[in-house]
Design a protein around this motif. Structure first.
Motif, short mmCIF file in Angstrom:
data_model
loop_
_atom_site.label_atom_id
_atom_site.label_comp_id
_atom_site.label_asym_id
_atom_site.label_seq_id
_atom_site.Cartn_x
_atom_site.Cartn_y
_atom_site.Cartn_z
N LYS A 274 -1.38 -1.65 -3.25
CA LYS A 274 -0.88 -1.02 -2.19
C LYS A 274 0.55 -0.10 -2.13
O LYS A 274 1.37 0.02 -1.21
N THR A 275 0.68 0.22 -3.54
CA THR A 275 1.69 0.98 -3.82
C THR A 275 2.01 2.30 -3.38
O THR A 275 0.86 2.91 -3.33
N LEU A 276 3.12 2.58 -2.66
CA LEU A 276 2.97 4.15 -2.05
C LEU A 276 3.10 5.12 -3.21
O LEU A 276 3.62 4.92 -4.34
N GLN A 277 2.49 6.03 -2.92
CA GLN A 277 2.41 7.31 -3.90
C GLN A 277 3.36 8.33 -3.71
O GLN A 277 3.63 8.52 -2.36
N SER A 278 4.03 9.00 -4.45
CA SER A 278 4.88 10.00 -4.37
C SER A 278 4.39 11.15 -3.35
O SER A 278 5.09 11.47 -2.28
N ALA A 279 3.36 11.62 -3.42
CA ALA A 279 2.81 12.62 -2.48
C ALA A 279 2.66 11.86 -1.08
O ALA A 279 2.83 12.85 -0.15
N THR A 280 2.31 10.66 -1.16
CA THR A 280 2.22 10.21 0.31
C THR A 280 3.59 10.26 0.99
O THR A 280 3.85 10.72 2.18
N GLY B 169 3.66 0.01 13.09
CA GLY B 169 2.99 1.28 12.39
C GLY B 169 3.94 1.92 11.30
O GLY B 169 3.89 3.01 11.20
N VAL B 170 4.96 1.03 10.75
CA VAL B 170 5.62 1.64 9.67
C VAL B 170 4.92 2.32 8.49
O VAL B 170 3.84 1.76 8.19
N SER B 171 5.27 3.42 8.04
CA SER B 171 4.36 4.25 7.04
C SER B 171 4.50 3.48 5.85
O SER B 171 3.60 3.62 4.96
N GLY B 172 5.60 2.82 5.35
CA GLY B 172 5.74 1.79 4.29
C GLY B 172 6.91 1.41 4.34
O GLY B 172 7.90 1.61 4.65
N VAL B 173 7.06 0.29 3.11
CA VAL B 173 8.40 -0.28 3.06
C VAL B 173 8.88 -0.30 1.54
O VAL B 173 7.98 -0.44 0.69
N PHE C 272 3.62 -0.49 -0.03
CA PHE C 272 5.01 -0.59 -0.44
C PHE C 272 5.24 -0.24 -1.70
O PHE C 272 4.33 0.25 -2.36
N LEU C 273 6.62 0.09 -1.94
CA LEU C 273 7.14 0.61 -3.22
C LEU C 273 8.35 -0.14 -3.79
O LEU C 273 9.25 -0.47 -2.87
N VAL C 274 8.34 -0.77 -4.76
CA VAL C 274 9.42 -1.38 -5.63
C VAL C 274 10.33 -0.27 -6.46
O VAL C 274 9.59 0.30 -7.19
N CYS C 275 11.55 -0.05 -6.01
CA CYS C 275 12.20 0.92 -6.99
C CYS C 275 13.24 0.26 -7.42
O CYS C 275 13.68 -0.80 -7.42
N GLY C 276 14.07 1.18 -8.35
CA GLY C 276 15.05 0.63 -8.95
C GLY C 276 16.21 -0.02 -8.19
O GLY C 276 16.68 -1.05 -7.73
N THR C 277 16.81 1.08 -7.17
CA THR C 277 17.68 1.01 -6.26
C THR C 277 17.48 1.89 -5.02
O THR C 277 16.79 2.91 -5.34
N VAL C 278 18.00 1.59 -3.95
CA VAL C 278 17.75 2.46 -2.76
C VAL C 278 18.37 3.70 -3.02
O VAL C 278 17.77 4.90 -2.46
#
Length: 260
Positions: free
Chosen positions: A105-111, A141-145, A172-178
């Motif tokens: 369910k990882t958000l893609q950059s293009a999305t 209906g949030v586009s992603g977290v 969702f996407l897990v990143c280094g820092t916001v």
């Protein structure tokens, strides 16, 4: 159907590790869902259920609802009542538990670059809060977290249970820092949620089609680097005596305002 009666069984030891260790969940590529409703949500969301664990009592009590779940799972295994209580994370277990492959369910950059209304979480630690946030994100209906890597594990059993199935469906996407995430996507108009009388009142904001609202840690709020990386500071006006809202409550209010 195989029956496991020993707490020393390797499967049982692995279930305990999946309950308690985010590191083991990452290494194994598996996580747990407990309870009939959550396990059925996993199936209906087309998550890949590796193993379904049941007690004989649950098999008898929920036979109709379990039939499809047993067919869907890769395998089904019986646990004795004592062993199930040993691996369960709940006070009154239903006797239904499954291991699930980590989600695609990882958000893609293009999305993200195509726009949308996102929620970012900065060091949110309480799994119950995260579960509630995911539930609200799906409901409105949030586009992603987006989660900073110091947030609690999204596959924590309490998150899975508290999300009421939303974890299976919300991108969702897990990143280094916001702050790093915001630097990579400057096209997203960013809003830092703060307790500050000088910040813009959320009721006065007109959120556009490409934006992200950022929620901070339960006790400490947003990191200063995160606030500095955001384009706007917003606050939820309150008339009572409370200084601030719980992180999940604040997130729900902000999501509502952002999506309405």
């Amino acid at each position: 159907m195989q029956m496991i009666t020993s707490k020393d069984n390797q499967r049982v030891k692995n279930l305990i590790k999946l309950q308690s260790s985010a590191r083991f969940r990452r290494q194994s590529g598996l996580f747990l869902a407990e309870g009939l409703r959550v396990c059925r949500d996993a199936m209906l969301s087309r998550a890949e259920i590796k193993t379904l664990y049941l007690t004989e009592a649950a098999l008898e009590k929920y036979s109709d609802k379990l039939a499809g779940l047993i067919d869907y799972a890769g395998e089904a295994v019986l646990l004795s009542d004592a062993v199930f209580s040993h691996v369960s994370d709940t006070q009154n277990p239903q006797g239904v538990l499954c291991t699930i492959k980590t989600l695609d369910k990882t958000l893609q950059s293009a999305t993200i670059k195509n726009g949308g209304k996102f929620l970012a979480l900065d060091n949110v630690q309480d799994p119950n809060n995260l579960g509630t946030v995911l539930r609200s994100a799906e409901a409105f209906g949030v586009s992603g977290v987006i989660l900073s890597n110091d947030c609690c594990d999204i596959y924590n059993p309490k998150v899975v249970r508290g999300s009421m199935g939303a974890v299976f469906r919300v991108p969702f996407l897990v990143c280094g820092t916001v702050a790093e995430f915001l630097g990579e996507y400057p096209e997203l108009v960013s809003y830092a949620a703060v307790v500050d009388s000088n910040a813009e009142r959320i009721t006065d904001i007109s959120f556009g089609d490409s934006c992200v609202a950022v929620i901070g840690n339960e006790g400490n709020g947003l990191k200063q680097e995160t606030v500095s990386a955001c384009q706007h500071k917003i606050t939820i006006p309150m008339n009572g005596n409370a200084e601030s809202l719980n992180a999940s409550a604040a997130a729900t209010v902000i999501i509502w305002e952002m999506l309405r």
